[in-house]
Motif scaffolding. Structure first.
Motif, PDB file in Angstrom:
ATOM      1  N   ALA A 237      31.555  26.347  47.562  1.00 59.94           N
ATOM      2  CA  ALA A 237      30.247  26.487  46.913  1.00 59.94           C
ATOM      3  C   ALA A 237      29.960  27.966  46.632  1.00 59.94           C
ATOM      4  CB  ALA A 237      29.150  25.877  47.782  1.00 59.94           C
ATOM      5  N   HIS A 238      30.348  28.837  47.555  1.00 58.43           N
ATOM      6  CA  HIS A 238      30.171  30.283  47.377  1.00 58.43           C
ATOM      7  C   HIS A 238      30.987  30.771  46.164  1.00 58.43           C
ATOM      8  CE1 HIS A 238      29.822  34.545  48.890  1.00 58.43           C
ATOM      9  NE2 HIS A 238      30.993  34.640  48.281  1.00 58.43           N
ATOM     10  N   GLU A 239      32.246  30.347  46.086  1.00 63.60           N
ATOM     11  CA  GLU A 239      33.098  30.777  44.958  1.00 63.60           C
ATOM     12  C   GLU A 239      32.606  30.164  43.642  1.00 63.60           C
ATOM     13  OE1 GLU A 239      34.794  33.102  45.854  1.00 63.60           O
ATOM     14  OE2 GLU A 239      35.244  32.739  47.974  1.00 63.60           O
TER      15      GLU A 239
ATOM     16  N   GLY B  27      29.590  29.676  43.005  1.00 62.26           N
ATOM     17  CA  GLY B  27      28.455  30.553  42.669  1.00 62.26           C
ATOM     18  C   GLY B  27      28.923  31.787  41.908  1.00 62.26           C
ATOM     19  N   HIS B  28      30.013  32.410  42.377  1.00 61.24           N
ATOM     20  CA  HIS B  28      30.565  33.574  41.663  1.00 61.24           C
ATOM     21  C   HIS B  28      30.911  33.185  40.220  1.00 61.24           C
ATOM     22  CE1 HIS B  28      30.678  36.440  44.888  1.00 61.24           C
ATOM     23  NE2 HIS B  28      31.570  35.786  45.625  1.00 61.24           N
ATOM     24  N   TYR B  29      31.533  32.028  40.080  1.00 62.71           N
ATOM     25  CA  TYR B  29      31.939  31.578  38.744  1.00 62.71           C
ATOM     26  C   TYR B  29      30.710  31.324  37.866  1.00 62.71           C
ATOM     27  CZ  TYR B  29      33.202  28.264  35.095  1.00 62.71           C
ATOM     28  OH  TYR B  29      33.328  27.616  33.893  1.00 62.71           O
TER      29      TYR B  29
ATOM     30  N   PRO C 145      35.510  39.832  40.417  1.00 57.68           N
ATOM     31  CA  PRO C 145      36.403  39.182  41.384  1.00 57.68           C
ATOM     32  C   PRO C 145      35.884  39.368  42.807  1.00 57.68           C
ATOM     33  CG  PRO C 145      37.651  40.615  39.926  1.00 57.68           C
ATOM     34  CD  PRO C 145      36.218  40.813  39.587  1.00 57.68           C
ATOM     35  N   SER C 146      36.114  38.358  43.658  1.00 58.34           N
ATOM     36  CA  SER C 146      35.642  38.464  45.037  1.00 58.34           C
ATOM     37  C   SER C 146      36.661  37.860  45.992  1.00 58.34           C
ATOM     38  CB  SER C 146      34.304  37.740  45.160  1.00 58.34           C
ATOM     39  OG  SER C 146      33.842  37.818  46.485  1.00 58.34           O
ATOM     40  N   LEU C 147      37.014  38.597  47.022  1.00 54.20           N
ATOM     41  CA  LEU C 147      37.863  38.081  48.093  1.00 54.20           C
ATOM     42  C   LEU C 147      36.954  37.917  49.299  1.00 54.20           C
ATOM     43  CD1 LEU C 147      40.904  40.522  47.704  1.00 54.20           C
ATOM     44  CD2 LEU C 147      40.654  38.233  46.741  1.00 54.20           C
ATOM     45  N   ASP C 148      36.849  36.684  49.810  1.00 56.36           N
ATOM     46  CA  ASP C 148      35.811  36.421  50.799  1.00 56.36           C
ATOM     47  C   ASP C 148      36.366  36.048  52.156  1.00 56.36           C
ATOM     48  OD1 ASP C 148      33.395  36.729  49.163  1.00 56.36           O
ATOM     49  OD2 ASP C 148      34.311  35.126  47.992  1.00 56.36           O
ATOM     50  N   ASP C 149      35.887  36.750  53.169  1.00 56.86           N
ATOM     51  CA  ASP C 149      36.261  36.423  54.543  1.00 56.86           C
ATOM     52  C   ASP C 149      35.061  35.818  55.260  1.00 56.86           C
ATOM     53  OD1 ASP C 149      34.579  38.509  55.128  1.00 56.86           O
ATOM     54  OD2 ASP C 149      36.190  39.945  55.535  1.00 56.86           O
TER      55      ASP C 149
ATOM     56  N   SER D 153      32.575  36.846  56.618  1.00 58.78           N
ATOM     57  CA  SER D 153      31.236  37.421  56.488  1.00 58.78           C
ATOM     58  C   SER D 153      30.326  36.575  55.599  1.00 58.78           C
ATOM     59  CB  SER D 153      31.317  38.857  55.965  1.00 58.78           C
ATOM     60  OG  SER D 153      31.890  38.849  54.674  1.00 58.78           O
ATOM     61  N   ILE D 154      30.921  35.734  54.730  1.00 63.76           N
ATOM     62  CA  ILE D 154      30.053  34.905  53.873  1.00 63.76           C
ATOM     63  C   ILE D 154      29.293  33.870  54.705  1.00 63.76           C
ATOM     64  CG2 ILE D 154      31.540  35.154  51.842  1.00 63.76           C
ATOM     65  CD1 ILE D 154      32.370  32.196  52.255  1.00 63.76           C
ATOM     66  N   LEU D 155      29.790  33.576  55.913  1.00 61.47           N
ATOM     67  CA  LEU D 155      29.190  32.511  56.713  1.00 61.47           C
ATOM     68  C   LEU D 155      27.931  32.963  57.433  1.00 61.47           C
ATOM     69  CD1 LEU D 155      32.424  30.983  58.275  1.00 61.47           C
ATOM     70  CD2 LEU D 155      31.237  30.278  56.196  1.00 61.47           C
TER      71      LEU D 155
ATOM     72  N   GLN E  50      26.071  40.820  44.476  1.00 59.77           N
ATOM     73  CA  GLN E  50      26.680  39.567  43.999  1.00 59.77           C
ATOM     74  C   GLN E  50      27.060  38.650  45.159  1.00 59.77           C
ATOM     75  OE1 GLN E  50      30.226  40.049  41.596  1.00 59.77           O
ATOM     76  NE2 GLN E  50      31.524  39.968  43.419  1.00 59.77           N
ATOM     77  N   GLU E  51      27.348  39.219  46.342  1.00 59.04           N
ATOM     78  CA  GLU E  51      27.655  38.363  47.492  1.00 59.04           C
ATOM     79  C   GLU E  51      26.400  37.640  47.984  1.00 59.04           C
ATOM     80  OE1 GLU E  51      30.667  37.585  48.232  1.00 59.04           O
ATOM     81  OE2 GLU E  51      31.325  39.011  46.709  1.00 59.04           O
ATOM     82  N   THR E  52      25.275  38.335  47.948  1.00 59.69           N
ATOM     83  CA  THR E  52      24.001  37.700  48.317  1.00 59.69           C
ATOM     84  C   THR E  52      23.686  36.572  47.341  1.00 59.69           C
ATOM     85  OG1 THR E  52      23.262  39.841  49.118  1.00 59.69           O
ATOM     86  CG2 THR E  52      21.563  38.166  48.822  1.00 59.69           C
TER      87      THR E  52
END
Ligand SMILES: [Zn+2]
Length: 339
Positions: free
Chosen positions: A85-87, A89-91, A97-101, A103-105, A119-121
């Motif tokens: 769902a997070h990715e 959202g980016h789309y 581009p976003s590489l997510d670890d 920290s998104i949780l 953009q991460e928020t």
């Protein structure tokens, strides 16, 4: 893109609402029950998705040469769904581009973003609003008869989290975000290790002791009739159903076994110790066994006169989670139906 935290949350939330409308997600869930099918939405958008083991990452969004998502196969389904769902959202928000670890949780309102772009928020707010919209939480509460006060109880939050397809922790934080619990409650709810608390599972499973308590334990009652269960292979299901034994009715679990589920325990509890021949509660504990996906109807009948049934519980299920390497479960189901 937003330039401060509050407008980033607003923008992410609004983008999720727009995509819900575009895909008719609310109608789908209100008709079929269950959770928001995040991977189904990705499939419907025709967005390329790759599921594979990822080192140190939960997922990634890559906008070029064509937009695509990468999701790990190494985590439980609730985390895979939140990451997807997070990715998504980016789309949807046409991000970089976003590489997510990890920290998104558990991103905090004050945590600065390295890019300063918020953009991460935005993507996190999108994920929360897309996967756990307030209307969905209220719909589950209405079906189960939960009042706002019940959200202070760990077992209610746990059963809600299973129905949302979210982690226990994400569910707590989302209830706080929607002000369905006050600011001090999440601390009490989350002050436990592991999350969800193991005693909740032990209470439900009673004398059945699994090899470990990593899997989730669903409590299903008549209130879950007609709903959809999105589960994982190591889940266990406890069915508690009133049985009108005085009238000669018994619940028939043959179909559950025919669907592949393995019955681990089957017993009757007296609902009212005073009354002889009064209502009893039938309590069946079942593991996934060979079940994959499908529809099951469990009916309460008189063995000598099966029709009409006194009551029935029918459930759509997919218990093939978590997502594995290759096609998503949503894609697999689609191809199977088309074949
Ligand atoms: Zn991200």
């Amino acid at each position: 893109m937003a330039t401060d935290y509050a407008s980033a949350v607003r923008a992410g939330t609004m983008a999720a609402g727009r995509l819900h409308r575009e895909l008719g997600m609310r109608e789908l869930v209100e008709t079929h029950g269950g959770n928001i099918d995040v991977f189904g939405a990705i499939s419907e958008l025709g967005l390329p998705l790759m599921l594979r083991p990822l080192k140190g990452l939960l997922g990634a969004y890559l906008p070029s040469p064509v937009p695509g998502l990468l999701i790990t196969t190494e985590r439980r389904m609730s985390i895979q769904r939140f990451t997807a769902a997070h990715e998504l959202g980016h789309y949807t928000m046409r991000h970089l581009p976003s590489l997510d670890d990890e920290s998104i949780l558990r991103r905090m309102p004050t945590s600065p973003e390295p890019t300063g772009l918020f953009q991460e928020t935005e993507a996190d707010a999108f994920a929360v609003a897309f996967m756990m919209p307030k209307w969905l939480i209220l719909a589950h509460a209405a079906r189960q008869g939960w009042q706002v006060n019940d959200f202070r109880r760990q077992n209610v939050v746990y059963q809600l989290s299973l129905r949302l397809g979210a982690s226990y922790e994400a569910t707590c934080r989302t209830l706080q975000r929607y002000a369905l619990i006050d600011d001090s409650t999440p601390i009490a709810l989350l002050d436990t290790k592991p999350k969800p608390p193991k005693p909740l599972k032990v209470d439900l499973l009673q004398d059945y002791q699994p090899e470990n308590y990593h899997g989730d334990v669903w409590l299903l009652t008549a209130k879950d009739a007609g709903t959809r269960i999105d589960g994982s292979r190591d889940d266990t299901f406890v069915l508690r159903l009133n049985e009108h034994a005085g009238g000669g009715y018994v619940w028939d679990f043959d179909q559950l076994e025919a669907s592949g589920f393995a019955i681990l325990r089957d017993r009757r509890e007296n609902a009212d110790h005073e009354a002889i021949g009064g209502p009893v509660v039938r309590r069946v504990t079942a593991a996934v066994g060979d079940a994959r996906w499908g529809h099951v109807t469990i009916a309460e009948r008189r063995p000598w006169a099966p029709e009409p049934a006194h009551a029935s519980l029918d459930i759509d299920f997919d218990v093939t989670g978590p997502e594995q390497k290759g096609l998503s479960r949503a894609e697999r189901r689609l191809r199977f139906e088309e074949a």
